[in-house]
Motif scaffolding. Structure first.
Motif, short mmCIF file in Angstrom:
data_model
loop_
_atom_site.label_atom_id
_atom_site.label_comp_id
_atom_site.label_asym_id
_atom_site.label_seq_id
_atom_site.Cartn_x
_atom_site.Cartn_y
_atom_site.Cartn_z
N VAL A 8 -20.77 13.30 -34.63
CA VAL A 8 -19.45 13.12 -34.97
C VAL A 8 -18.76 13.16 -33.38
CG1 VAL A 8 -17.31 13.57 -36.11
CG2 VAL A 8 -19.32 13.47 -37.28
N TRP A 9 -18.20 12.17 -33.08
CA TRP A 9 -17.48 12.38 -31.58
C TRP A 9 -16.25 13.30 -31.85
CZ3 TRP A 9 -20.39 11.10 -27.76
CH2 TRP A 9 -21.24 10.00 -27.82
N VAL A 10 -16.28 14.52 -31.16
CA VAL A 10 -15.12 15.24 -31.20
C VAL A 10 -14.07 14.78 -30.18
CG1 VAL A 10 -14.03 17.52 -30.74
CG2 VAL A 10 -16.35 17.27 -31.90
N ARG A 11 -14.57 14.20 -29.13
CA ARG A 11 -13.55 13.56 -28.04
C ARG A 11 -14.76 12.57 -27.28
NH1 ARG A 11 -12.35 13.30 -22.93
NH2 ARG A 11 -13.52 14.87 -22.28
N GLY A 12 -14.30 11.34 -27.16
CA GLY A 12 -14.99 10.28 -26.47
C GLY A 12 -14.93 8.95 -26.95
N PRO A 13 -16.06 8.26 -26.79
CA PRO A 13 -16.15 6.60 -26.94
C PRO A 13 -16.12 6.71 -28.43
CG PRO A 13 -18.06 7.18 -25.84
CD PRO A 13 -17.15 8.38 -25.86
N ARG A 14 -15.85 5.38 -28.88
CA ARG A 14 -16.01 5.26 -30.48
C ARG A 14 -16.70 3.73 -30.69
NH1 ARG A 14 -15.02 8.95 -34.31
NH2 ARG A 14 -13.61 10.40 -33.50
N PHE A 65 -28.57 21.97 -34.55
CA PHE A 65 -27.31 21.49 -35.09
C PHE A 65 -26.33 22.45 -34.37
CE2 PHE A 65 -23.43 22.27 -37.75
CZ PHE A 65 -23.31 20.95 -37.91
N GLY A 66 -25.15 21.54 -33.89
CA GLY A 66 -24.20 22.30 -33.37
C GLY A 66 -23.29 21.40 -32.56
N VAL A 67 -22.49 21.93 -31.45
CA VAL A 67 -21.76 20.99 -30.63
C VAL A 67 -22.24 21.06 -29.24
CG1 VAL A 67 -19.40 21.01 -29.58
CG2 VAL A 67 -19.57 21.88 -31.87
N ARG A 68 -22.33 19.82 -28.80
CA ARG A 68 -22.94 19.54 -27.41
C ARG A 68 -21.81 18.85 -26.51
NH1 ARG A 68 -28.95 17.40 -26.87
NH2 ARG A 68 -29.01 18.11 -24.82
N LEU A 69 -21.74 19.49 -25.26
CA LEU A 69 -21.13 18.55 -24.03
C LEU A 69 -22.25 17.63 -23.54
CD1 LEU A 69 -18.64 18.20 -22.31
CD2 LEU A 69 -19.54 20.23 -20.94
N VAL A 70 -21.74 16.45 -23.30
CA VAL A 70 -22.62 15.30 -22.95
C VAL A 70 -22.04 14.73 -21.49
CG1 VAL A 70 -24.01 13.15 -23.48
CG2 VAL A 70 -23.64 14.80 -25.15
N ARG A 71 -22.67 14.65 -20.44
CA ARG A 71 -22.05 14.05 -19.22
C ARG A 71 -22.86 12.69 -19.02
NH1 ARG A 71 -21.98 19.72 -17.19
NH2 ARG A 71 -19.90 20.47 -17.41
N VAL A 72 -22.26 11.81 -18.76
CA VAL A 72 -22.66 10.53 -18.29
C VAL A 72 -21.71 9.86 -16.99
CG1 VAL A 72 -23.20 7.99 -18.83
CG2 VAL A 72 -23.75 10.02 -20.31
N ALA A 119 -23.52 0.42 -21.25
CA ALA A 119 -24.73 1.13 -21.67
C ALA A 119 -24.27 2.69 -21.75
CB ALA A 119 -25.64 1.03 -20.56
N THR A 120 -22.96 3.02 -21.53
CA THR A 120 -22.59 4.27 -21.59
C THR A 120 -22.79 5.09 -23.13
OG1 THR A 120 -20.86 4.23 -20.04
CG2 THR A 120 -20.66 5.99 -21.45
N ARG A 121 -22.86 4.31 -23.96
CA ARG A 121 -22.80 4.87 -25.50
C ARG A 121 -24.39 5.10 -25.50
NH1 ARG A 121 -19.92 5.37 -29.99
NH2 ARG A 121 -21.12 5.32 -31.76
N GLU A 122 -25.19 4.09 -25.12
CA GLU A 122 -26.81 4.37 -25.24
C GLU A 122 -26.98 5.45 -24.47
OE1 GLU A 122 -28.27 -0.23 -25.76
OE2 GLU A 122 -28.31 0.69 -23.92
N ALA A 123 -26.41 5.59 -23.17
CA ALA A 123 -27.01 6.89 -22.36
C ALA A 123 -26.40 8.31 -23.33
CB ALA A 123 -26.22 6.78 -21.12
N LEU A 124 -25.24 8.31 -23.80
CA LEU A 124 -24.67 9.40 -24.46
C LEU A 124 -25.77 9.72 -25.47
CD1 LEU A 124 -20.90 8.63 -24.56
CD2 LEU A 124 -22.02 10.52 -23.43
N MET A 125 -26.16 8.53 -26.33
CA MET A 125 -26.93 8.96 -27.40
C MET A 125 -28.80 9.41 -26.95
SD MET A 125 -25.35 8.33 -30.02
CE MET A 125 -26.33 8.66 -31.45
#
Length: 176
Positions: free
Chosen positions: A170-176, A148-155, A123-129
């Motif tokens: 677009v994921w800059v760094r993270g799950p795909r 619009f912008g860059v966002r740091l998301v914590r789960v 469920a990590t991807r759903e939490a990120l979205m």
């Protein structure tokens, strides 16, 4: 049906006994609702096994609504007995808000499981979205994020960077 008949149920009680009966009925209904959705004691005259079955059915129905918005989370809760027990206790201690709907229930469950450190990996991807597409409002609900912008998301312990706007990331760094 005349006007007198259509308003008969809304008129003040002509008999004091009727008023007492209504208040007793209201108190019994409150006991039953508390037993079904808030882990209250089983009211007199009710079968505890049937009450437990209805309680489980209501929890499953609520999880089904959450699963419409968070399918991976709902599937994990259904398949893991310890996660189901944690969900069931959350269900009993967090009654649904009448007008919030199943998305708000799911968002609250995601936040709860993440705070407990028990958010399933699936469920990590759903939490990120959820965290990217919404922002918490002062009253605890989630409102759509329109920017619009860059966002740091914590789960949990993970941190991901994403760039984009509402629902287009677009994921800059993270799950795909």
């Amino acid at each position: 049906m005349g006007p007198a008949e259509s308003t008969a149920g809304n008129a003040p009680d002509a008999e004091p006994g009727l008023s007492v009966a209504r208040s007793v009925l209201a108190a019994r209904q409150q006991e039953l609702v508390a037993a079904l959705v808030a882990d209250g004691p089983v009211p007199d005259g009710f079968d505890p096994q049937r009450l437990t079955a209805v309680r489980l059915g209501l929890a499953r129905k609520r999880l089904g609504g959450i699963g419409q918005h968070f399918p991976a989370l709902a599937a994990e809760v259904r398949s893991d007995p310890t996660l189901w027990e944690l969900y069931f206790n959350w269900h009993l201690s967090h009654p649904p808000m009448p007008r919030a709907g199943s998305f708000a229930d799911g968002a609250a469950l995601v936040d709860f499981l993440d705070d407990e450190g028990r958010l399933p990996t699936a469920a990590t991807r759903e939490a990120l979205m959820l965290r990217m597409d919404t922002s918490p409002a002062p009253d605890g609900r989630r409102i759509p994020a329109r920017w619009f912008g860059v966002r740091l998301v914590r789960v949990g312990a993970g941190r991901w960077w994403a760039a984009g706007s509402h629902r287009r990331w677009v994921w800059v760094r993270g799950p795909r």
